[in-house]
Design a protein around this motif. Structure first.
Motif, PDB file in Angstrom:
ATOM      1  N   THR A 133       0.834  -1.208   0.000  1.00  0.00           N
ATOM      2  CA  THR A 133       0.000   0.000   0.000  1.00  0.00           C
ATOM      3  C   THR A 133       0.866   1.254   0.000  1.00  0.00           C
ATOM      4  N   ALA A 134       1.896   1.270   0.848  1.00  0.00           N
ATOM      5  CA  ALA A 134       2.788   2.431   0.917  1.00  0.00           C
ATOM      6  C   ALA A 134       3.482   2.651  -0.423  1.00  0.00           C
ATOM      7  N   ARG A 135       3.934   1.555  -1.031  1.00  0.00           N
ATOM      8  CA  ARG A 135       4.637   1.654  -2.313  1.00  0.00           C
ATOM      9  C   ARG A 135       3.707   2.162  -3.413  1.00  0.00           C
ATOM     10  N   GLU A 136       2.510   1.552  -3.516  1.00  0.00           N
ATOM     11  CA  GLU A 136       1.578   1.929  -4.575  1.00  0.00           C
ATOM     12  C   GLU A 136       1.098   3.369  -4.403  1.00  0.00           C
ATOM     13  N   LYS A 137       0.909   3.791  -3.172  1.00  0.00           N
ATOM     14  CA  LYS A 137       0.474   5.171  -2.941  1.00  0.00           C
ATOM     15  C   LYS A 137       1.518   6.160  -3.444  1.00  0.00           C
ATOM     16  N   ARG A 138       2.792   5.875  -3.149  1.00  0.00           N
ATOM     17  CA  ARG A 138       3.840   6.790  -3.596  1.00  0.00           C
ATOM     18  C   ARG A 138       3.958   6.785  -5.112  1.00  0.00           C
ATOM     19  N   ILE A 139       3.854   5.604  -5.719  1.00  0.00           N
ATOM     20  CA  ILE A 139       3.904   5.512  -7.175  1.00  0.00           C
ATOM     21  C   ILE A 139       2.763   6.302  -7.802  1.00  0.00           C
TER      22      ILE A 139
END
Length: 415
Positions: A244-250
Protein backbone atom coordinates in the motif's frame (compact mmCIF):
# COMPACT_ATOMS: atom_id res chain seq x y z
CA UNK A 1 17.96 19.95 -37.44
CA UNK A 2 18.77 19.34 -33.78
CA UNK A 3 16.96 22.50 -32.71
CA UNK A 4 13.74 21.42 -34.42
CA UNK A 5 13.73 18.18 -32.41
CA UNK A 6 14.60 20.05 -29.21
CA UNK A 7 11.65 22.38 -29.73
CA UNK A 8 9.29 19.47 -30.36
CA UNK A 9 10.30 17.91 -27.02
CA UNK A 10 10.08 21.24 -25.19
CA UNK A 11 6.53 21.79 -26.42
CA UNK A 12 5.29 18.39 -25.30
CA UNK A 13 7.09 17.92 -21.97
CA UNK A 14 4.61 20.10 -20.01
CA UNK A 15 1.90 17.55 -20.92
CA UNK A 16 3.61 15.07 -18.61
CA UNK A 17 4.31 17.67 -15.92
CA UNK A 18 7.96 18.35 -16.74
CA UNK A 19 8.88 22.03 -17.03
CA UNK A 20 12.67 22.39 -16.75
CA UNK A 21 14.89 25.40 -17.22
CA UNK A 22 16.75 24.85 -20.49
CA UNK A 23 20.47 25.57 -20.87
CA UNK A 24 21.52 25.68 -24.51
CA UNK A 25 25.16 24.64 -24.83
CA UNK A 26 25.53 25.88 -28.41
CA UNK A 27 24.41 29.35 -27.38
CA UNK A 28 26.82 29.40 -24.45
CA UNK A 29 29.78 28.38 -26.58
CA UNK A 30 28.89 30.86 -29.32
CA UNK A 31 28.50 33.70 -26.85
CA UNK A 32 31.88 33.03 -25.24
CA UNK A 33 30.48 31.98 -21.85
CA UNK A 34 32.90 29.04 -21.69
CA UNK A 35 36.04 30.92 -22.80
CA UNK A 36 37.67 30.73 -19.35
CA UNK A 37 36.79 27.06 -19.04
CA UNK A 38 38.33 26.28 -22.45
CA UNK A 39 41.48 28.15 -21.48
CA UNK A 40 41.67 26.21 -18.21
CA UNK A 41 41.38 22.92 -20.13
CA UNK A 42 44.28 24.04 -22.33
CA UNK A 43 46.32 24.91 -19.25
CA UNK A 44 45.57 21.46 -17.80
CA UNK A 45 46.18 19.74 -21.13
CA UNK A 46 48.86 17.34 -19.88
CA UNK A 47 46.84 16.22 -16.84
CA UNK A 48 43.67 15.69 -18.90
CA UNK A 49 45.60 13.73 -21.54
CA UNK A 50 47.09 11.49 -18.85
CA UNK A 51 43.60 10.69 -17.50
CA UNK A 52 42.17 9.91 -20.93
CA UNK A 53 45.16 7.76 -21.86
CA UNK A 54 44.47 5.52 -18.85
CA UNK A 55 41.26 4.40 -20.57
CA UNK A 56 42.61 4.15 -24.14
CA UNK A 57 44.39 1.28 -25.88
CA UNK A 58 46.34 3.79 -27.96
CA UNK A 59 47.58 6.99 -26.26
CA UNK A 60 46.60 10.34 -27.67
CA UNK A 61 49.13 12.04 -29.92
CA UNK A 62 51.65 14.36 -28.26
CA UNK A 63 50.25 17.30 -30.24
CA UNK A 64 46.65 16.60 -29.05
CA UNK A 65 44.68 19.57 -27.72
CA UNK A 66 41.60 19.34 -25.44
CA UNK A 67 39.56 21.51 -27.79
CA UNK A 68 37.78 21.24 -31.13
CA UNK A 69 37.47 23.96 -33.76
CA UNK A 70 34.87 24.26 -36.52
CA UNK A 71 36.43 25.94 -39.53
CA UNK A 72 35.24 29.44 -40.37
CA UNK A 73 35.97 28.53 -43.99
CA UNK A 74 33.85 25.36 -44.32
CA UNK A 75 31.78 25.11 -41.08
CA UNK A 76 33.23 21.61 -40.57
CA UNK A 77 35.33 20.25 -37.72
CA UNK A 78 37.96 18.82 -40.10
CA UNK A 79 40.65 21.00 -38.58
CA UNK A 80 44.01 20.63 -36.89
CA UNK A 81 45.10 22.91 -34.03
CA UNK A 82 48.59 24.16 -34.72
CA UNK A 83 49.31 26.36 -31.74
CA UNK A 84 48.00 27.87 -28.52
CA UNK A 85 49.71 31.07 -27.38
CA UNK A 86 49.31 30.27 -23.69
CA UNK A 87 46.45 32.75 -23.27
CA UNK A 88 43.42 33.23 -25.54
CA UNK A 89 44.75 32.70 -29.09
CA UNK A 90 44.31 29.42 -30.98
CA UNK A 91 45.77 28.90 -34.45
CA UNK A 92 44.25 26.13 -36.54
CA UNK A 93 44.43 24.77 -40.08
CA UNK A 94 41.43 23.77 -42.22
CA UNK A 95 42.43 20.29 -43.40
CA UNK A 96 40.25 20.49 -46.51
CA UNK A 97 41.73 23.61 -48.03
CA UNK A 98 44.90 24.23 -46.03
CA UNK A 99 43.85 27.69 -44.89
CA UNK A 100 45.14 28.87 -41.51
CA UNK A 101 43.40 31.18 -39.05
CA UNK A 102 43.98 32.45 -35.52
CA UNK A 103 40.93 32.87 -33.26
CA UNK A 104 40.38 34.38 -29.81
CA UNK A 105 38.52 32.11 -27.38
CA UNK A 106 36.77 35.15 -25.86
CA UNK A 107 35.35 36.22 -29.23
CA UNK A 108 35.03 33.13 -31.40
CA UNK A 109 31.89 31.04 -31.86
CA UNK A 110 33.61 28.05 -33.45
CA UNK A 111 35.56 26.46 -30.56
CA UNK A 112 34.28 23.90 -28.07
CA UNK A 113 35.48 21.18 -25.71
CA UNK A 114 35.14 17.49 -26.68
CA UNK A 115 32.40 15.58 -24.88
CA UNK A 116 34.58 13.87 -22.26
CA UNK A 117 35.91 17.27 -21.17
CA UNK A 118 32.79 19.29 -21.85
CA UNK A 119 30.70 17.19 -19.44
CA UNK A 120 32.90 17.65 -16.33
CA UNK A 121 33.45 21.30 -17.28
CA UNK A 122 29.71 21.87 -17.09
CA UNK A 123 29.51 20.13 -13.70
CA UNK A 124 31.87 22.82 -12.40
CA UNK A 125 30.31 25.72 -14.32
CA UNK A 126 26.70 24.92 -13.32
CA UNK A 127 27.47 23.60 -9.84
CA UNK A 128 25.92 20.21 -10.59
CA UNK A 129 25.58 18.01 -7.50
CA UNK A 130 23.36 15.23 -8.85
CA UNK A 131 23.14 13.77 -12.35
CA UNK A 132 22.15 10.20 -13.24
CA UNK A 133 23.42 8.70 -16.47
CA UNK A 134 22.75 5.73 -18.70
CA UNK A 135 24.41 2.33 -18.59
CA UNK A 136 26.75 3.18 -21.47
CA UNK A 137 28.12 6.27 -19.68
CA UNK A 138 28.60 4.30 -16.45
CA UNK A 139 30.34 1.34 -18.09
CA UNK A 140 33.99 0.75 -17.26
CA UNK A 141 36.03 3.34 -19.13
CA UNK A 142 32.88 5.21 -20.08
CA UNK A 143 32.52 8.97 -20.06
CA UNK A 144 31.53 9.09 -16.37
CA UNK A 145 34.69 7.19 -15.44
CA UNK A 146 36.90 9.77 -17.14
CA UNK A 147 34.78 12.77 -16.20
CA UNK A 148 34.89 12.05 -12.46
CA UNK A 149 38.68 12.48 -12.61
CA UNK A 150 38.82 15.36 -15.08
CA UNK A 151 36.34 17.39 -13.02
CA UNK A 152 38.88 17.50 -10.17
CA UNK A 153 41.54 18.81 -12.54
CA UNK A 154 39.08 21.57 -13.47
CA UNK A 155 38.53 22.50 -9.82
CA UNK A 156 35.32 20.65 -8.97
CA UNK A 157 33.95 17.40 -7.60
CA UNK A 158 31.90 14.75 -9.43
CA UNK A 159 28.17 14.83 -8.71
CA UNK A 160 26.25 12.07 -7.00
CA UNK A 161 25.06 9.75 -9.75
CA UNK A 162 23.41 6.44 -10.41
CA UNK A 163 23.04 4.29 -13.47
CA UNK A 164 19.73 4.00 -15.26
CA UNK A 165 19.14 1.24 -17.74
CA UNK A 166 18.06 1.18 -21.36
CA UNK A 167 14.52 1.41 -22.66
CA UNK A 168 13.37 -0.85 -25.45
CA UNK A 169 10.35 -0.90 -27.72
CA UNK A 170 8.26 -4.02 -27.15
CA UNK A 171 8.24 -6.32 -30.12
CA UNK A 172 11.13 -4.67 -31.98
CA UNK A 173 14.03 -5.59 -29.71
CA UNK A 174 17.08 -3.64 -28.70
CA UNK A 175 17.40 -0.41 -26.77
CA UNK A 176 15.93 2.87 -27.94
CA UNK A 177 18.81 4.41 -29.85
CA UNK A 178 18.94 7.40 -32.18
CA UNK A 179 22.11 6.04 -33.78
CA UNK A 180 20.38 2.85 -34.96
CA UNK A 181 17.04 4.48 -35.80
CA UNK A 182 15.22 2.56 -33.05
CA UNK A 183 13.35 5.54 -31.68
CA UNK A 184 9.93 6.60 -30.55
CA UNK A 185 9.01 10.10 -29.45
CA UNK A 186 7.06 11.20 -26.41
CA UNK A 187 4.31 12.18 -28.82
CA UNK A 188 4.16 8.55 -30.01
CA UNK A 189 3.83 7.32 -26.43
CA UNK A 190 1.10 9.86 -25.60
CA UNK A 191 -0.96 8.58 -28.52
CA UNK A 192 -1.48 5.36 -26.56
CA UNK A 193 -0.87 6.24 -22.92
CA UNK A 194 -2.41 9.10 -20.96
CA UNK A 195 0.15 11.43 -19.32
CA UNK A 196 -0.45 9.81 -15.92
CA UNK A 197 0.06 6.29 -17.25
CA UNK A 198 3.15 7.47 -19.14
CA UNK A 199 4.61 8.75 -15.86
CA UNK A 200 3.52 5.50 -14.19
CA UNK A 201 5.68 3.51 -16.62
CA UNK A 202 8.74 5.20 -15.13
CA UNK A 203 7.58 5.73 -11.54
CA UNK A 204 6.74 2.04 -11.11
CA UNK A 205 10.06 0.78 -12.49
CA UNK A 206 13.41 0.92 -10.70
CA UNK A 207 15.71 3.27 -12.64
CA UNK A 208 18.44 0.63 -12.95
CA UNK A 209 16.03 -1.89 -14.47
CA UNK A 210 15.59 -2.21 -18.22
CA UNK A 211 11.98 -2.09 -19.37
CA UNK A 212 10.03 -1.86 -22.59
CA UNK A 213 7.55 0.70 -23.78
CA UNK A 214 4.89 -1.55 -25.22
CA UNK A 215 2.50 -0.98 -28.08
CA UNK A 216 1.23 -4.56 -28.25
CA UNK A 217 -1.28 -6.35 -26.02
CA UNK A 218 0.81 -5.44 -22.97
CA UNK A 219 -0.94 -2.06 -23.20
CA UNK A 220 -3.96 -3.76 -21.63
CA UNK A 221 -1.92 -4.97 -18.66
CA UNK A 222 -0.18 -1.63 -18.15
CA UNK A 223 -3.51 0.19 -17.89
CA UNK A 224 -4.79 -2.58 -15.61
CA UNK A 225 -1.72 -2.19 -13.36
CA UNK A 226 -2.19 1.58 -13.19
CA UNK A 227 -5.87 1.16 -12.28
CA UNK A 228 -4.90 -1.31 -9.53
CA UNK A 229 -2.43 1.23 -8.19
CA UNK A 230 -5.16 3.89 -8.19
CA UNK A 231 -7.67 1.63 -6.42
CA UNK A 232 -5.13 0.84 -3.70
CA UNK A 233 -4.41 4.56 -3.28
CA UNK A 234 -8.09 5.35 -2.73
CA UNK A 235 -8.74 2.29 -0.56
CA UNK A 236 -10.93 0.60 -3.17
CA UNK A 237 -8.70 -2.47 -3.19
CA UNK A 238 -6.99 -4.05 -0.22
CA UNK A 239 -3.23 -4.64 -0.06
CA UNK A 240 -0.71 -5.29 2.68
CA UNK A 241 0.93 -2.35 4.43
CA UNK A 242 4.20 -2.50 2.49
CA UNK A 243 2.52 -2.69 -0.90
CA UNK A 244 0.00 0.00 0.00
CA UNK A 245 2.79 2.43 0.92
CA UNK A 246 4.64 1.65 -2.31
CA UNK A 247 1.58 1.93 -4.58
CA UNK A 248 0.47 5.17 -2.94
CA UNK A 249 3.84 6.79 -3.60
CA UNK A 250 3.90 5.51 -7.17
CA UNK A 251 0.42 6.91 -7.76
CA UNK A 252 1.45 10.31 -6.41
CA UNK A 253 4.51 10.40 -8.65
CA UNK A 254 2.38 9.40 -11.63
CA UNK A 255 0.20 12.51 -11.46
CA UNK A 256 0.95 15.45 -13.73
CA UNK A 257 -0.27 18.07 -11.28
CA UNK A 258 -2.18 17.73 -8.02
CA UNK A 259 -3.20 14.28 -6.85
CA UNK A 260 -6.92 13.78 -7.59
CA UNK A 261 -9.32 13.74 -4.66
CA UNK A 262 -11.35 10.86 -6.11
CA UNK A 263 -10.63 7.81 -8.22
CA UNK A 264 -11.17 7.91 -11.96
CA UNK A 265 -14.02 5.89 -13.48
CA UNK A 266 -13.03 2.25 -12.99
CA UNK A 267 -13.56 0.54 -16.33
CA UNK A 268 -11.17 -2.17 -17.53
CA UNK A 269 -9.20 -0.99 -20.54
CA UNK A 270 -10.13 -4.08 -22.55
CA UNK A 271 -13.82 -3.44 -21.89
CA UNK A 272 -13.39 0.21 -22.87
CA UNK A 273 -11.83 -0.94 -26.14
CA UNK A 274 -14.84 -3.19 -26.77
CA UNK A 275 -17.25 -0.32 -26.10
CA UNK A 276 -15.36 1.91 -28.50
CA UNK A 277 -15.41 -0.74 -31.22
CA UNK A 278 -19.11 -1.36 -30.66
CA UNK A 279 -19.65 2.37 -31.20
CA UNK A 280 -17.12 2.76 -34.04
CA UNK A 281 -14.87 4.97 -31.93
CA UNK A 282 -17.65 7.37 -30.90
CA UNK A 283 -16.57 8.55 -27.43
CA UNK A 284 -19.82 10.46 -26.89
CA UNK A 285 -21.83 7.27 -27.43
CA UNK A 286 -19.62 5.37 -24.99
CA UNK A 287 -19.94 8.11 -22.37
CA UNK A 288 -23.72 8.23 -22.81
CA UNK A 289 -23.98 4.53 -22.04
CA UNK A 290 -22.14 4.80 -18.71
CA UNK A 291 -24.96 5.93 -16.48
CA UNK A 292 -22.90 5.78 -13.26
CA UNK A 293 -20.13 8.05 -14.59
CA UNK A 294 -19.69 11.15 -12.42
CA UNK A 295 -19.25 14.54 -14.12
CA UNK A 296 -15.93 14.96 -12.31
CA UNK A 297 -14.66 11.73 -13.91
CA UNK A 298 -15.67 12.48 -17.48
CA UNK A 299 -12.64 14.47 -18.65
CA UNK A 300 -10.17 11.78 -17.58
CA UNK A 301 -12.28 9.06 -19.20
CA UNK A 302 -12.51 11.00 -22.47
CA UNK A 303 -8.74 11.31 -22.51
CA UNK A 304 -8.43 7.56 -22.00
CA UNK A 305 -10.96 6.92 -24.78
CA UNK A 306 -8.80 8.89 -27.23
CA UNK A 307 -5.74 6.83 -26.30
CA UNK A 308 -7.67 3.56 -26.47
CA UNK A 309 -9.03 4.33 -29.94
CA UNK A 310 -5.57 5.36 -31.17
CA UNK A 311 -4.19 2.06 -29.92
CA UNK A 312 -7.00 0.04 -31.49
CA UNK A 313 -6.66 1.84 -34.82
CA UNK A 314 -2.88 1.98 -35.12
CA UNK A 315 -1.19 -0.60 -32.91
CA UNK A 316 -3.49 -3.38 -31.69
CA UNK A 317 -3.09 -6.88 -33.20
CA UNK A 318 -5.35 -7.57 -36.14
CA UNK A 319 -7.26 -10.29 -34.27
CA UNK A 320 -8.11 -7.76 -31.52
CA UNK A 321 -9.96 -5.48 -33.93
CA UNK A 322 -13.48 -6.13 -35.06
CA UNK A 323 -16.58 -4.42 -36.44
CA UNK A 324 -20.19 -5.53 -36.09
CA UNK A 325 -21.34 -6.87 -39.45
CA UNK A 326 -23.69 -4.70 -41.44
CA UNK A 327 -26.96 -5.52 -43.17
CA UNK A 328 -25.40 -5.39 -46.64
CA UNK A 329 -22.63 -7.89 -45.96
CA UNK A 330 -23.07 -11.43 -47.33
CA UNK A 331 -24.46 -14.05 -44.98
CA UNK A 332 -22.06 -16.56 -43.46
CA UNK A 333 -22.50 -20.08 -44.85
CA UNK A 334 -23.68 -22.28 -41.97
CA UNK A 335 -24.86 -25.85 -41.57
CA UNK A 336 -28.53 -26.45 -40.86
CA UNK A 337 -27.87 -27.17 -37.17
CA UNK A 338 -25.80 -23.99 -36.79
CA UNK A 339 -28.55 -21.91 -38.38
CA UNK A 340 -31.04 -23.41 -35.90
CA UNK A 341 -28.65 -22.52 -33.08
CA UNK A 342 -28.39 -18.92 -34.30
CA UNK A 343 -32.20 -18.74 -34.51
CA UNK A 344 -32.43 -19.93 -30.89
CA UNK A 345 -29.80 -17.38 -29.87
CA UNK A 346 -31.92 -14.67 -31.50
CA UNK A 347 -34.88 -15.75 -29.35
CA UNK A 348 -32.72 -15.56 -26.22
CA UNK A 349 -31.41 -12.11 -27.09
CA UNK A 350 -35.00 -10.90 -27.50
CA UNK A 351 -35.29 -11.49 -23.74
CA UNK A 352 -31.79 -10.26 -22.98
CA UNK A 353 -32.86 -8.22 -19.96
CA UNK A 354 -33.75 -11.49 -18.19
CA UNK A 355 -30.13 -12.68 -18.16
CA UNK A 356 -26.93 -11.73 -16.43
CA UNK A 357 -23.62 -12.68 -18.05
CA UNK A 358 -23.33 -16.05 -16.30
CA UNK A 359 -26.91 -17.04 -17.11
CA UNK A 360 -26.52 -15.99 -20.74
CA UNK A 361 -23.29 -17.98 -21.05
CA UNK A 362 -25.06 -21.07 -19.67
CA UNK A 363 -27.92 -20.57 -22.15
CA UNK A 364 -25.48 -20.34 -25.08
CA UNK A 365 -23.93 -23.67 -24.05
CA UNK A 366 -27.44 -25.14 -23.69
CA UNK A 367 -28.30 -24.08 -27.26
CA UNK A 368 -25.18 -25.80 -28.57
CA UNK A 369 -25.97 -29.03 -26.70
CA UNK A 370 -29.61 -28.91 -27.77
CA UNK A 371 -28.60 -28.98 -31.43
CA UNK A 372 -25.72 -31.40 -30.85
CA UNK A 373 -23.12 -28.79 -31.79
CA UNK A 374 -19.71 -28.79 -30.17
CA UNK A 375 -19.58 -25.56 -28.11
CA UNK A 376 -16.34 -24.33 -29.80
CA UNK A 377 -18.00 -24.78 -33.20
CA UNK A 378 -21.08 -22.84 -32.12
CA UNK A 379 -19.01 -20.02 -30.61
CA UNK A 380 -17.01 -19.81 -33.85
CA UNK A 381 -20.25 -19.57 -35.87
CA UNK A 382 -21.66 -16.88 -33.56
CA UNK A 383 -18.51 -14.78 -33.88
CA UNK A 384 -18.50 -15.15 -37.66
CA UNK A 385 -22.13 -14.04 -37.81
CA UNK A 386 -21.61 -11.08 -35.49
CA UNK A 387 -18.14 -9.75 -36.40
CA UNK A 388 -16.89 -11.85 -39.30
CA UNK A 389 -14.07 -13.42 -37.29
CA UNK A 390 -13.66 -16.83 -35.72
CA UNK A 391 -12.83 -15.42 -32.31
CA UNK A 392 -13.71 -12.33 -30.32
CA UNK A 393 -14.51 -10.99 -26.84
CA UNK A 394 -16.22 -13.30 -24.35
CA UNK A 395 -19.48 -13.96 -26.14
CA UNK A 396 -22.05 -13.57 -23.35
CA UNK A 397 -20.54 -10.36 -22.01
CA UNK A 398 -20.07 -9.08 -25.55
CA UNK A 399 -23.74 -9.58 -26.42
CA UNK A 400 -24.87 -7.88 -23.20
CA UNK A 401 -22.50 -4.97 -23.77
CA UNK A 402 -23.65 -4.50 -27.37
CA UNK A 403 -27.32 -4.72 -26.38
CA UNK A 404 -30.23 -6.30 -28.18
CA UNK A 405 -30.66 -3.24 -30.41
CA UNK A 406 -27.38 -3.97 -32.16
CA UNK A 407 -27.36 -7.80 -31.95
CA UNK A 408 -30.93 -8.68 -33.01
CA UNK A 409 -30.73 -7.15 -36.54
CA UNK A 410 -27.58 -9.17 -37.23
CA UNK A 411 -28.96 -12.47 -35.94
CA UNK A 412 -32.33 -11.75 -37.54
CA UNK A 413 -30.85 -12.08 -41.01
CA UNK A 414 -30.61 -15.86 -40.39
CA UNK A 415 -34.27 -16.39 -39.42
Amino acid sequence: YAESHEQAVERILPLVGIEPEYLYQAQKYRSGDYAKEMRLALEKRAEIKAILDQYRTTPLEDDWFPISVFSNFTDKDTTTILEWDGEWQITYRDDENGKVETIDLRETSVAKLPWRIDWPMRWVYEGVDFEPAGKDHHSEGGSFDTSKHIVKVLGGEPPVSFQYDFLSIKGRGGKISSSTGEVISLADVLEVYTPEVTRYLFASTRPNTEFAISFDLDVLKIYEDYDTCERIYFGLQEANEKRTAREKRIFELSQVKEVPTEASYQIPFRHLCNLLQINSGDTDAVIAGLTDLLPSQEERLRERCVCAWNWISNYSPEDFRWVLRGSQEPLIELTESLVKGIVDLHAVVERLEEYDEKQLSEEIYAIAHRHEIAPPEFFKAAYLVLIGKERGPKLAGFIITCGKEKILPILGRYL
